[in-house]
Design a protein around this motif. Structure first.
Motif, PDB file in Angstrom:
ATOM      1  N   VAL A   1       0.841  -1.203   0.000  1.00  0.00           N
ATOM      2  CA  VAL A   1       0.000   0.000   0.000  1.00  0.00           C
ATOM      3  C   VAL A   1       0.874   1.251   0.000  1.00  0.00           C
ATOM      4  N   GLY A   2       1.956   1.230   0.788  1.00  0.00           N
ATOM      5  CA  GLY A   2       2.863   2.377   0.841  1.00  0.00           C
ATOM      6  C   GLY A   2       3.530   2.661  -0.489  1.00  0.00           C
ATOM      7  N   LYS A   3       3.990   1.611  -1.164  1.00  0.00           N
ATOM      8  CA  LYS A   3       4.636   1.786  -2.475  1.00  0.00           C
ATOM      9  C   LYS A   3       3.640   2.317  -3.501  1.00  0.00           C
TER      10      LYS A   3
ATOM     11  N   PHE B   1       1.163   6.926  -6.556  1.00  0.00           N
ATOM     12  CA  PHE B   1      -0.077   7.662  -6.787  1.00  0.00           C
ATOM     13  C   PHE B   1       0.101   9.149  -6.463  1.00  0.00           C
ATOM     14  N   ALA B   2       0.844   9.447  -5.404  1.00  0.00           N
ATOM     15  CA  ALA B   2       1.056  10.840  -4.993  1.00  0.00           C
ATOM     16  C   ALA B   2       1.789  11.631  -6.066  1.00  0.00           C
ATOM     17  N   SER B   3       2.614  10.937  -6.839  1.00  0.00           N
ATOM     18  CA  SER B   3       3.353  11.625  -7.917  1.00  0.00           C
ATOM     19  C   SER B   3       2.661  11.461  -9.271  1.00  0.00           C
TER      20      SER B   3
ATOM     21  N   ASP C   1     -11.332   5.871  -7.492  1.00  0.00           N
ATOM     22  CA  ASP C   1     -11.287   4.417  -7.308  1.00  0.00           C
ATOM     23  C   ASP C   1     -10.022   4.007  -6.569  1.00  0.00           C
ATOM     24  N   PHE C   2      -8.911   4.669  -6.899  1.00  0.00           N
ATOM     25  CA  PHE C   2      -7.661   4.410  -6.178  1.00  0.00           C
ATOM     26  C   PHE C   2      -7.805   4.802  -4.710  1.00  0.00           C
TER      27      PHE C   2
END
Length: 351
Positions: free
Chosen positions: A308-310, A315-317, A333-334
């Motif tokens: 989830v962290g990866k 996703f943040a970028s 959805d993400f």
């Protein structure tokens, strides 16, 4: 009680073949410590659960094979037929000529709706062959596109159409070093959807199976075939028929006793309900003795939190998001998937 196995994608079909091969090999192996009568009951239970009527003396696997490329399915059908011991049904497979390109969105949003009717019809026909149908065993990966995306779509449809039947998904957890650049996206989308539509997720980590091959089996050059055979033996032993205390010739799952130390379990679950044991004198496959443990524990927290962290960092970028939005999977959805899995992690941490 019969089980219909649904093999999805390259991974699901290759493992599915090894599972059926191991199950039939087990039913034909030596009877170990049990009597001839017990062994015959065991063999009959195995075949009724995983194989349908024989064709020219050859058992037919209760399975549906699905992939969006024909190569692996053709290889799987051929290997089963060449074994001479068992085979797949003549009309129990569905394949196309275009894969999913390791894109969960393409498998879920394009292949799923496009081929829904054809796939579900094949599954329905396989279910109708069962005199006593108990549920589905769905084998799939979560790193690619077909197994993960189409697998999530098919599981959702099975929940809609067979809500009273058990649906167990066997999920292959990808290597931590990475197999596909977007595997973390595919993984969180798969897990969050299956969390809503599946009754149970049986997880196997590629890294853990790789270690078994290297350290316990001393295999120098480990192939996916080696890994799949280890997985097949683990899964085969999970589904091994066992007998009740009342009648050693009536094979079924039967809780016998439990560990009594409350410290092993969460406070709201009594030990007698938390741990069940099933026994049989019939040895599994080539082993003199065997034991298998299926547990629901905090083991899941670390690998799930990591994946989830990866995925969140990507996703943040906004990395590769466009590959999903163009097939109808939006940023919301993400976010829903992240929220769902973070709640799962929190629940397990609080056990």
């Amino acid at each position: 009680m019969s089980i219909v196995t649904v093999q999805l994608g390259q991974c699901g079909n290759q493992i599915g073949f090894e599972v059926f091969d191991a199950l039939l090999s087990d039913s034909h192996s030596s009877q170990g410590l049990c009597s001839m009568r017990e062994n015959e009951a065991y063999q009959a239970s195995c075949k009724e659960r995983f194989f349908s009527e024989e064709e020219n003396g050859v058992p037919i696997a209760r399975a549906v094979l699905v992939d969006m490329e024909p190569k692996v399915i053709n290889q799987t059908l051929s290997k089963a037929a060449q074994s001479g011991q068992w085979k797949y049904g003549q009309h129990a497979c569905f394949c196309q000529k275009q894969g999913s390109g390791n894109n969960w969105a393409y498998g879920y949003s394009v292949h799923g709706p496009r081929h829904e009717e054809s796939i579900m019809n094949i599954i329905r026909k396989e279910v109708e062959k069962c005199d006593s149908f108990s549920g589905f065993f769905i084998i799939m990966s979560m790193a690619g596109g077909t197994g993960s995306g189409l697998g999530a779509f098919v599981t959702q449809n099975l929940e809609d159409q067979y809500s009273n039947s058990l649906k167990m998904n066997q999920i292959i957890w990808p290597y931590g070093t990475g197999e596909v650049i977007v595997q973390n996206y595919n993984s969180i989308l798969t897990l969050s959807h299956l969390y809503r539509s599946s009754d149970a997720l049986l997880l196997h980590e590629n890294d853990a199976i790789h270690k078994i091959c290297a350290k316990l089996m001393n295999i120098k050059q480990i192939s996916f075939s080696d890994i799949n055979q280890v997985l097949a033996h683990q899964l085969g032993s999970v589904f091994q028929p066992t007998y009740s205390a009342e009648s050693s010739f009536h094979y079924r799952r039967n809780p016998l006793e439990g560990f009594k130390d409350p410290a092993l379990y969460t406070s709201w679950l009594k030990p007698v309900n938390a741990f069940n044991v099933w026994k049989t004198q019939r040895a599994f496959s080539k082993y003199e003795k065997s034991a298998v443990l299926v547990s629901n524990s905090q083991f899941l927290v670390k690998p799930l939190d990591m994946i989830v962290g990866k995925a969140w960092n990507m996703f943040a970028s906004k990395a590769y998001i466009h590959q999903y939005t163009k097939f109808g999977i939006e940023e919301e959805d993400f976010l829903d998937s992240f929220t769902s899995l973070e709640q799962v992690v929190a629940s397990y941490c609080n056990l």
